[in-house]
Design a protein around this motif. Structure first.
Motif, PDB file in Angstrom:
ATOM      1  N   ILE A  94       0.844  -1.200   0.000  1.00 22.80           N
ATOM      2  CA  ILE A  94       0.000   0.000   0.000  1.00 22.80           C
ATOM      3  C   ILE A  94       0.878   1.249   0.000  1.00 22.80           C
ATOM      4  CG2 ILE A  94      -1.667   1.329   1.348  1.00 22.80           C
ATOM      5  CD1 ILE A  94      -2.782  -1.358   2.367  1.00 22.80           C
TER       6      ILE A  94
ATOM      7  N   LEU B 177       0.841   4.215  -2.717  1.00 22.03           N
ATOM      8  CA  LEU B 177       0.586   5.624  -2.378  1.00 22.03           C
ATOM      9  C   LEU B 177       1.711   6.516  -2.882  1.00 22.03           C
ATOM     10  CD1 LEU B 177      -0.905   5.178   1.213  1.00 22.03           C
ATOM     11  CD2 LEU B 177      -2.130   5.900  -0.855  1.00 22.03           C
TER      12      LEU B 177
ATOM     13  N   LEU C 245       1.323   7.108  -6.463  1.00 19.07           N
ATOM     14  CA  LEU C 245       0.223   8.031  -6.757  1.00 19.07           C
ATOM     15  C   LEU C 245       0.568   9.475  -6.378  1.00 19.07           C
ATOM     16  CD1 LEU C 245      -2.837   5.894  -5.614  1.00 19.07           C
ATOM     17  CD2 LEU C 245      -2.332   6.641  -7.934  1.00 19.07           C
TER      18      LEU C 245
ATOM     19  N   PHE D 182       1.717  10.504  -3.223  1.00 20.31           N
ATOM     20  CA  PHE D 182       1.645  10.811  -1.793  1.00 20.31           C
ATOM     21  C   PHE D 182       3.022  10.566  -1.154  1.00 20.31           C
ATOM     22  CE2 PHE D 182      -2.735   9.613  -2.947  1.00 20.31           C
ATOM     23  CZ  PHE D 182      -3.398  10.762  -2.558  1.00 20.31           C
TER      24      PHE D 182
ATOM     25  N   GLN E 171      -5.229  14.781   2.576  1.00 19.76           N
ATOM     26  CA  GLN E 171      -4.421  13.743   1.919  1.00 19.76           C
ATOM     27  C   GLN E 171      -5.008  12.354   2.131  1.00 19.76           C
ATOM     28  OE1 GLN E 171      -0.109  13.670   2.053  1.00 19.76           O
ATOM     29  NE2 GLN E 171      -0.053  15.735   2.887  1.00 19.76           N
TER      30      GLN E 171
ATOM     31  N   ALA F 102      -8.009  11.732   0.049  1.00 23.25           N
ATOM     32  CA  ALA F 102      -7.645  11.459  -1.348  1.00 23.25           C
ATOM     33  C   ALA F 102      -7.084  10.046  -1.495  1.00 23.25           C
ATOM     34  CB  ALA F 102      -6.630  12.501  -1.822  1.00 23.25           C
ATOM     35  N   MET F 103      -6.278   9.605  -0.512  1.00 22.44           N
ATOM     36  CA  MET F 103      -5.737   8.231  -0.562  1.00 22.44           C
ATOM     37  C   MET F 103      -6.858   7.199  -0.565  1.00 22.44           C
ATOM     38  SD  MET F 103      -2.699   8.434   2.264  1.00 22.44           S
ATOM     39  CE  MET F 103      -1.604   9.847   2.317  1.00 22.44           C
TER      40      MET F 103
ATOM     41  N   LYS G 106      -8.588   7.169  -3.941  1.00 28.67           N
ATOM     42  CA  LYS G 106      -7.803   6.715  -5.095  1.00 28.67           C
ATOM     43  C   LYS G 106      -7.293   5.289  -4.970  1.00 28.67           C
ATOM     44  CE  LYS G 106      -6.166  11.278  -6.490  1.00 28.67           C
ATOM     45  NZ  LYS G 106      -5.007  12.186  -6.513  1.00 28.67           N
ATOM     46  N   LEU G 107      -7.050   4.831  -3.728  1.00 29.35           N
ATOM     47  CA  LEU G 107      -6.408   3.517  -3.609  1.00 29.35           C
ATOM     48  C   LEU G 107      -7.024   2.616  -2.543  1.00 29.35           C
ATOM     49  CD1 LEU G 107      -3.914   1.826  -4.629  1.00 29.35           C
ATOM     50  CD2 LEU G 107      -2.754   2.611  -2.561  1.00 29.35           C
ATOM     51  N   LEU G 108      -7.299   3.184  -1.366  1.00 32.04           N
ATOM     52  CA  LEU G 108      -7.587   2.310  -0.229  1.00 32.04           C
ATOM     53  C   LEU G 108      -8.992   1.728  -0.253  1.00 32.04           C
ATOM     54  CD1 LEU G 108      -5.857   4.451   2.524  1.00 32.04           C
ATOM     55  CD2 LEU G 108      -4.901   2.608   1.161  1.00 32.04           C
TER      56      LEU G 108
ATOM     57  N   ARG H  66     -14.022   5.589   6.776  1.00 36.44           N
ATOM     58  CA  ARG H  66     -13.999   6.670   7.745  1.00 36.44           C
ATOM     59  C   ARG H  66     -12.619   6.649   8.386  1.00 36.44           C
ATOM     60  NH1 ARG H  66     -17.156   2.517  10.049  1.00 36.44           N
ATOM     61  NH2 ARG H  66     -16.623   1.926  12.172  1.00 36.44           N
TER      62      ARG H  66
END
Lengths: 90, 90
Positions: free
Chosen positions: A29, A33, A36, A38, B65, B68-69, B72-74, B83
């Motif tokens: 992960i 990130l 991407l 980050f 941030q 956004a993570m 886009k990914l998680l 949350r």
């Protein structure tokens, strides 16, 4: 005559790898990130989140049951730790 | 002369399947718990828990941030919700 009923409880359980245990999923992960954009991400640890609705006589009973579930099935005590909270639900 | 440094933040993220989405992992856990004698278990939902340490100027920046993570990914926004909370760390 009112009948005694068990109450429903919602347990929110978090299972995480112990800090010393290598976490390839977290590393993957983190790499994703960074790719991407980050770049400020320093570390990532991945774990499990489980919500269980169960019937129990009272809060202590519910907590005892959830503790036993974690020990026996939900967490691997060799490499993982767990924490949870139990609240009344419908 | 003191140099301005970014602060480290710890984000604790919970990703869960939306309620309408079928959860085979949760069903498997429920079956396992029943087999182990936990007959009071009514439902189980499985999700992911992710801890991220990141560098950010302030809390709002860190939260932006992490949001956004997640997008886009998680988390998969089609079937999952997320949350998180962010706190200062070292």
């Amino acid at each position: 005559m009112p009948q005694e009923k068990n109450v429903m409880w919602l347990a929110k359980i978090i299972v995480t790898l112990k800090p010393v245990v290598n976490d390839p999923q977290g590393l993957a992960i983190k790499g994703g990130l960074h790719s991407l954009g980050f770049g400020g991400v320093q570390s990532v640890r991945a774990g499990k989140y489980i919500e269980i609705v169960l019937e129990a006589a009272d809060k202590a009973d519910a907590e005892g049951q959830v503790d036993a579930m974690c020990d026996k099935l939900l967490a691997n005590p060799v490499i993982e730790t767990y924490r949870f909270e139990v609240q009344k639900t419908e």
